[in-house]
Scaffold this active site. Sequence first.
Site, PDB file in Angstrom:
ATOM      1  N   HIS A 215       0.828  -1.216   0.000  1.00 19.93           N
ATOM      2  CA  HIS A 215       0.000   0.000   0.000  1.00 19.93           C
ATOM      3  C   HIS A 215       0.858   1.260   0.000  1.00 19.93           C
ATOM      4  CE1 HIS A 215      -3.275  -2.753   1.197  1.00 19.93           C
ATOM      5  NE2 HIS A 215      -2.358  -3.262   1.998  1.00 19.93           N
TER       6      HIS A 215
ATOM      7  N   SER B 266      15.738  20.987 -16.853  1.00 26.58           N
ATOM      8  CA  SER B 266      14.571  21.786 -17.180  1.00 26.58           C
ATOM      9  C   SER B 266      15.045  23.071 -17.832  1.00 26.58           C
ATOM     10  CB  SER B 266      13.800  22.097 -15.901  1.00 26.58           C
ATOM     11  OG  SER B 266      13.004  23.251 -16.074  1.00 26.58           O
TER      12      SER B 266
ATOM     13  N   LYS C 108      16.811  21.356 -11.675  1.00 26.70           N
ATOM     14  CA  LYS C 108      16.144  20.078 -11.958  1.00 26.70           C
ATOM     15  C   LYS C 108      17.031  19.047 -12.654  1.00 26.70           C
ATOM     16  CE  LYS C 108      12.296  19.097 -11.641  1.00 26.70           C
ATOM     17  NZ  LYS C 108      11.119  19.557 -12.362  1.00 26.70           N
TER      18      LYS C 108
ATOM     19  N   GLU D 140      10.498   7.737 -17.277  1.00 23.19           N
ATOM     20  CA  GLU D 140       9.183   8.349 -17.520  1.00 23.19           C
ATOM     21  C   GLU D 140       8.692   8.037 -18.933  1.00 23.19           C
ATOM     22  OE1 GLU D 140       8.658  12.552 -16.043  1.00 23.19           O
ATOM     23  OE2 GLU D 140      10.719  12.219 -15.447  1.00 23.19           O
TER      24      GLU D 140
END
Length: 465
Positions: A163, A284, A290, A297
């Site tokens: 979970h 970025s 970043k 991804e």
Amino acid sequence: MNEQFSKKAEAWSARFSEPVSDLVKRYTASVFFDKRLAMFDIQGSLAHAEMLAAQGIISAADRAEIERGMAQIRSEIEAGSFEWLLDLEDVHLNIEKRLTELVGDAGKRLHTGRSRNDQVATDIRLYVRAAIDDVVALLKQLRRALTDLAERHFDTIMPGFTHLQVAQPITFGHHMLAYVEMFGRDAERMLDARRRVNRLPLGAAALAGTTFPIDRLRVAQTLGFEDVCHNSLDAVSDRDFAIEFTAAASLIMMHVSRMSEELVMWMSPRVGFIDIADRFCTGSSIMPQKKNPDVPELARGKTGRVYGHLASLLTLMKGQPLAYNKDNQEDKEPLFDTVDTVLDTLRIFTDMAGGITVQAENMRAAALQGYATATDLADYLVKKGLPFRDAHEAVAHAVRACDGAGVDLSEMSLATLQGFSPLIEDDVFAVLTLEGSVAARDHVGGTAPNQVRKAIERVRGQLAG
Ligand code: ARG
């Protein structure tokens, strides 16, 4: 001019009283994507010609001419000088037309006893078979890379989750080996599908078979097929094998995607379990600080496109009456894109596995945070004679007390712990440590470093074979 006309005339145009419009030509042509099948098309044609000659259906001289022409076509394609013509519709007619230009009548005899319907089905099976072999080889490399990573971290402790809540301590090696198992099943699935891919449609001709005395088994043998397709209607209209391949590819992508999700999460500064080498990340354009895990991804994103191809192929087939229909031409792009996506993804993941750095201290700190050894304390009490449900309750009280005091179970004093059960003695602390917890799960499939080592040995055995 005349030469140009004969080059452009469709193989079937003699039957028609008017030419098709340019739009219809473009709509029905497949050459700009199915030219990818060229080498398989040639391979299939050569096997067919060999059999036609062996059966006395064409002469040995014709066969030799066909071979000469095909060798030339092969080198033209390899050199990039082969001229693909939209007017010639597809890969099959482009190659046949060029063959006839090169060798004359022998080229025109090649299509004896076959049709583009059994020809294309053969080409795709050869293509999918080769793709499966590539996928299986890459799965092996990925499993090897992940096993190396597991070996480096066979005893690195991290929290295991259910979970997404801290559940029990595990080792990072054990976690990586979970993916090694998944990719192992993927390879098995691909190899199982391969048996059904590896059957020869040629000889079915358009749909009903042919009047020539062909030898299908001979062609099957030449092309390395394990068997022939035993019903001519099924042979030209079956695309189950493409669907099975795409389904197996979808499962690979699903596993890659789950792993990607974990990598992305683990690399978040809020978690900080791993770092991924810069060459797999991008920055970025607006936020200078970043470093984004683009590769996992994108892999997660590309999973959707492979699932989409599976849905396309299933839908493509569901309404088709027997036998061949032109609908089938639409099987190729989803299939090609599935192959490209899966191969690239497996390659990049294998590479990336070597670029994962584990932040062992952060993993350890996280494992210490969520009372990950609570089950160990309950098991300890059971071993001292308490029924499991009572043990569970006693530990739940202890966890609540820890929560209130802001400490871990292992940081409680013996006297305090004994307040929850008089069965607790000072040997309890060995059980409450993270190392004690993982080491205790010492059986096949368990997370104990000892077992992780054994599991690695087992996988290495599979990978060597
Ligand atoms: N380009 C076609 C395909 O991909 C080849 C078979 C065409 N057969 C036909 N009778 N039109 O399926």
